[in-house]
Design a protein around this motif. Sequence first.
Motif, PDB file in Angstrom:
ATOM      1  N   ALA A 166      -5.952 -23.089  25.836  1.00 38.56           N
ATOM      2  CA  ALA A 166      -6.360 -22.016  26.749  1.00 38.56           C
ATOM      3  C   ALA A 166      -5.394 -21.938  27.915  1.00 38.56           C
ATOM      4  O   ALA A 166      -4.859 -22.959  28.371  1.00 38.56           O
ATOM      5  CB  ALA A 166      -7.776 -22.268  27.271  1.00 38.56           C
ATOM      6  N   TRP A 167      -5.167 -20.711  28.394  1.00 40.61           N
ATOM      7  CA  TRP A 167      -4.394 -20.492  29.611  1.00 40.61           C
ATOM      8  C   TRP A 167      -4.910 -19.241  30.294  1.00 40.61           C
ATOM      9  O   TRP A 167      -5.613 -18.421  29.682  1.00 40.61           O
ATOM     10  CB  TRP A 167      -2.892 -20.404  29.327  1.00 40.61           C
ATOM     11  N   ALA A 168      -4.629 -19.100  31.576  1.00 40.79           N
ATOM     12  CA  ALA A 168      -5.156 -17.977  32.346  1.00 40.79           C
ATOM     13  C   ALA A 168      -4.470 -16.685  31.945  1.00 40.79           C
ATOM     14  O   ALA A 168      -3.253 -16.640  31.733  1.00 40.79           O
ATOM     15  CB  ALA A 168      -4.962 -18.239  33.840  1.00 40.79           C
ATOM     16  N   GLU A 169      -5.260 -15.614  31.855  1.00 38.92           N
ATOM     17  CA  GLU A 169      -4.693 -14.310  31.498  1.00 38.92           C
ATOM     18  C   GLU A 169      -3.574 -13.893  32.439  1.00 38.92           C
ATOM     19  O   GLU A 169      -2.605 -13.268  32.024  1.00 38.92           O
ATOM     20  CB  GLU A 169      -5.800 -13.249  31.523  1.00 38.92           C
ATOM     21  N   GLY A 170      -3.711 -14.232  33.722  1.00 39.16           N
ATOM     22  CA  GLY A 170      -2.716 -13.802  34.697  1.00 39.16           C
ATOM     23  C   GLY A 170      -1.483 -14.670  34.755  1.00 39.16           C
ATOM     24  O   GLY A 170      -0.550 -14.365  35.507  1.00 39.16           O
ATOM     25  N   ASN A 171      -1.436 -15.744  33.980  1.00 45.17           N
ATOM     26  CA  ASN A 171      -0.287 -16.642  34.013  1.00 45.17           C
ATOM     27  C   ASN A 171       0.759 -16.158  33.016  1.00 45.17           C
ATOM     28  O   ASN A 171       0.640 -16.351  31.811  1.00 45.17           O
ATOM     29  CB  ASN A 171      -0.713 -18.075  33.689  1.00 45.17           C
ATOM     30  N   ARG A 172       1.812 -15.528  33.524  1.00 42.79           N
ATOM     31  CA  ARG A 172       2.859 -14.952  32.669  1.00 42.79           C
ATOM     32  C   ARG A 172       4.082 -15.860  32.566  1.00 42.79           C
ATOM     33  O   ARG A 172       5.144 -15.421  32.124  1.00 42.79           O
ATOM     34  CB  ARG A 172       3.296 -13.583  33.218  1.00 42.79           C
ATOM     35  N   SER A 173       3.954 -17.105  32.935  1.00 41.42           N
ATOM     36  CA  SER A 173       5.087 -18.018  32.924  1.00 41.42           C
ATOM     37  C   SER A 173       5.644 -18.175  31.512  1.00 41.42           C
ATOM     38  O   SER A 173       4.896 -18.436  30.562  1.00 41.42           O
ATOM     39  CB  SER A 173       4.674 -19.392  33.455  1.00 41.42           C
ATOM     40  N   PRO A 174       6.965 -18.052  31.346  1.00 41.55           N
ATOM     41  CA  PRO A 174       7.568 -18.288  30.020  1.00 41.55           C
ATOM     42  C   PRO A 174       7.283 -19.692  29.505  1.00 41.55           C
ATOM     43  O   PRO A 174       7.208 -19.907  28.289  1.00 41.55           O
ATOM     44  CB  PRO A 174       9.062 -18.072  30.266  1.00 41.55           C
ATOM     45  N   LEU A 175       7.117 -20.664  30.419  1.00 36.66           N
ATOM     46  CA  LEU A 175       6.826 -22.022  29.994  1.00 36.66           C
ATOM     47  C   LEU A 175       5.485 -22.108  29.267  1.00 36.66           C
ATOM     48  O   LEU A 175       5.339 -22.876  28.312  1.00 36.66           O
ATOM     49  CB  LEU A 175       6.806 -22.957  31.204  1.00 36.66           C
ATOM     50  N   VAL A 176       4.504 -21.336  29.727  1.00 34.43           N
ATOM     51  CA  VAL A 176       3.199 -21.343  29.074  1.00 34.43           C
ATOM     52  C   VAL A 176       3.336 -20.866  27.640  1.00 34.43           C
ATOM     53  O   VAL A 176       2.839 -21.498  26.694  1.00 34.43           O
ATOM     54  CB  VAL A 176       2.187 -20.478  29.845  1.00 34.43           C
ATOM     55  N   HIS A 177       4.021 -19.758  27.448  1.00 29.65           N
ATOM     56  CA  HIS A 177       4.138 -19.204  26.097  1.00 29.65           C
ATOM     57  C   HIS A 177       5.009 -20.088  25.211  1.00 29.65           C
ATOM     58  O   HIS A 177       4.778 -20.184  23.999  1.00 29.65           O
ATOM     59  CB  HIS A 177       4.660 -17.777  26.177  1.00 29.65           C
ATOM     60  N   GLU A 178       5.985 -20.761  25.784  1.00 29.62           N
ATOM     61  CA  GLU A 178       6.765 -21.720  25.021  1.00 29.62           C
ATOM     62  C   GLU A 178       5.883 -22.889  24.589  1.00 29.62           C
ATOM     63  O   GLU A 178       5.964 -23.352  23.444  1.00 29.62           O
ATOM     64  CB  GLU A 178       7.944 -22.225  25.857  1.00 29.62           C
ATOM     65  N   PHE A 179       5.043 -23.357  25.498  1.00 28.40           N
ATOM     66  CA  PHE A 179       4.169 -24.486  25.166  1.00 28.40           C
ATOM     67  C   PHE A 179       3.144 -24.082  24.104  1.00 28.40           C
ATOM     68  O   PHE A 179       2.795 -24.895  23.244  1.00 28.40           O
ATOM     69  CB  PHE A 179       3.457 -25.015  26.405  1.00 28.40           C
ATOM     70  N   VAL A 180       2.633 -22.863  24.153  1.00 28.24           N
ATOM     71  CA  VAL A 180       1.683 -22.391  23.140  1.00 28.24           C
ATOM     72  C   VAL A 180       2.291 -22.538  21.754  1.00 28.24           C
ATOM     73  O   VAL A 180       1.641 -23.010  20.806  1.00 28.24           O
ATOM     74  CB  VAL A 180       1.266 -20.937  23.420  1.00 28.24           C
ATOM     75  N   GLY A 231      -5.953 -22.496  38.321  1.00 29.61           N
ATOM     76  CA  GLY A 231      -4.553 -22.831  38.543  1.00 29.61           C
ATOM     77  C   GLY A 231      -4.274 -24.305  38.734  1.00 29.61           C
ATOM     78  O   GLY A 231      -3.164 -24.679  39.102  1.00 29.61           O
ATOM     79  N   ARG A 232      -5.249 -25.177  38.452  1.00 31.40           N
ATOM     80  CA  ARG A 232      -4.997 -26.611  38.582  1.00 31.40           C
ATOM     81  C   ARG A 232      -4.250 -27.167  37.382  1.00 31.40           C
ATOM     82  O   ARG A 232      -3.729 -28.276  37.431  1.00 31.40           O
ATOM     83  CB  ARG A 232      -6.324 -27.353  38.782  1.00 31.40           C
ATOM     84  N   ALA A 233      -4.205 -26.418  36.305  1.00 29.49           N
ATOM     85  CA  ALA A 233      -3.404 -26.765  35.130  1.00 29.49           C
ATOM     86  C   ALA A 233      -2.832 -25.485  34.549  1.00 29.49           C
ATOM     87  O   ALA A 233      -3.404 -24.401  34.714  1.00 29.49           O
ATOM     88  CB  ALA A 233      -4.239 -27.506  34.089  1.00 29.49           C
ATOM     89  N   ASP A 234      -1.703 -25.603  33.865  1.00 30.17           N
ATOM     90  CA  ASP A 234      -1.079 -24.432  33.249  1.00 30.17           C
ATOM     91  C   ASP A 234      -1.710 -24.111  31.904  1.00 30.17           C
ATOM     92  O   ASP A 234      -1.882 -22.941  31.547  1.00 30.17           O
ATOM     93  CB  ASP A 234       0.420 -24.685  33.082  1.00 30.17           C
ATOM     94  N   VAL A 235      -2.044 -25.144  31.141  1.00 33.66           N
ATOM     95  CA  VAL A 235      -2.700 -24.975  29.843  1.00 33.66           C
ATOM     96  C   VAL A 235      -3.774 -26.045  29.723  1.00 33.66           C
ATOM     97  O   VAL A 235      -3.720 -27.076  30.398  1.00 33.66           O
ATOM     98  CB  VAL A 235      -1.711 -25.100  28.664  1.00 33.66           C
ATOM     99  N   SER A 236      -4.756 -25.794  28.850  1.00 31.98           N
ATOM    100  CA  SER A 236      -5.840 -26.757  28.662  1.00 31.98           C
ATOM    101  C   SER A 236      -6.262 -26.754  27.200  1.00 31.98           C
ATOM    102  O   SER A 236      -6.507 -25.688  26.621  1.00 31.98           O
ATOM    103  CB  SER A 236      -7.034 -26.409  29.553  1.00 31.98           C
ATOM    104  N   TYR A 237      -6.324 -27.936  26.613  1.00 31.56           N
ATOM    105  CA  TYR A 237      -6.885 -28.080  25.279  1.00 31.56           C
ATOM    106  C   TYR A 237      -8.404 -28.097  25.437  1.00 31.56           C
ATOM    107  O   TYR A 237      -8.969 -29.002  26.060  1.00 31.56           O
ATOM    108  CB  TYR A 237      -6.419 -29.378  24.635  1.00 31.56           C
ATOM    109  N   VAL A 238      -9.075 -27.090  24.887  1.00 30.12           N
ATOM    110  CA  VAL A 238     -10.516 -26.925  25.083  1.00 30.12           C
ATOM    111  C   VAL A 238     -11.243 -27.018  23.756  1.00 30.12           C
ATOM    112  O   VAL A 238     -10.683 -26.751  22.688  1.00 30.12           O
ATOM    113  CB  VAL A 238     -10.838 -25.575  25.770  1.00 30.12           C
ATOM    114  N   ARG A 239     -12.493 -27.415  23.853  1.00 32.85           N
ATOM    115  CA  ARG A 239     -13.383 -27.420  22.698  1.00 32.85           C
ATOM    116  C   ARG A 239     -14.383 -26.279  22.865  1.00 32.85           C
ATOM    117  O   ARG A 239     -15.039 -26.176  23.896  1.00 32.85           O
ATOM    118  CB  ARG A 239     -14.128 -28.756  22.599  1.00 32.85           C
TER     119      ARG A 239
END
Length: 322
Positions: free
Chosen positions: A283-297, A155-163
């Motif tokens: 990447a984002w956490a499975e439990g994070n249902r925030s509309p902002l996350v899905h908008e950012f995706v 939960g320290r970030a909402d989304v993460s660009y991962v390799r």
Amino acid sequence: MPGGYHGAARERQPDGGGVDVDLRKLRYFVVVAEELHFGRAAARLHIAQPVLSRQIRAFEYELRATLFVRDRRSTVLTEAGRQLLTDARPLLASADALRRRVQRAAHGRPTFTIAFMPGLLVTAEARTIGQRHPDLAVNVVRTSWDDQADIVREGRADVSYVRLPVDQRGLCLRPLFTEPRVVVLPTDHRLAGRESVDLAELLEERLLQDPDAVPEWRDLPNRPTDPDPRPRPALNSVEEKLEHVAAYAGMVILPLSTATFYTRPDVSHVPVADLGTNQVCLAWAEGNRSPLVHEFVEIAAQQAGHGRPREGSGGADREGLP
């Protein structure tokens, strides 16, 4: 059900139901499982050892499973304990992430944090989400190979660009693009300046990073044992890796965008012809249902789909999105 636990209060369960997992006891269990010693675990938790023992016995009673086998000389996880340890860490990380999101929401102005690996640029996406939501405080934070996935699980970030590869437990991933990998060498190395090299030509070179990060090189047949008796240095950043390369201590394999972003005169990079590309995902956490996350995706997917250079190289190969 574990036997011999006298004095534990029996909890009546509704028919067909299970017991709610006590997160405090679960944290206690993880510490004991890591230490395999109740005394050391109690010291880490700053509680008395008898209290810890009672909590673990109560937890076993609630779960109806023996988690540890103890005698005077050792503490060993049972099969049930090993399974619980596997599942416990992502569950605790998810609980911590939930707490952090609630705390951020309680502090007034909403925030959105974007994590990214070295060499990747997230300026356009950060600007877009900020423009769509003027009241949103958009933060960015750089990660490393070790914490690129944990930062969203915790939960320290909402989304993460991962390799890739990453431990995908507890994560949702959206592939964005791929890019070549290159070998970084001192500028006066025998292979520096070549248009490309093959992995076999790197057979006798010393890899400075974790070999698991480059399994293709790790698994080369007939690769000699590392002739340097010194332990591999602990490298926590790209800058540290390049310093060691420049000192002729070995080589590193990096994505092209990372190598070009951190250009310096005493090292050079060469494409590796038979080395597969590096996959970049959001990447984002499975439990994070925030509309902002899905908008950012969707913002990130559209940006990658447009083929606009987003990394230091400006020339990474794009991969079609699902």
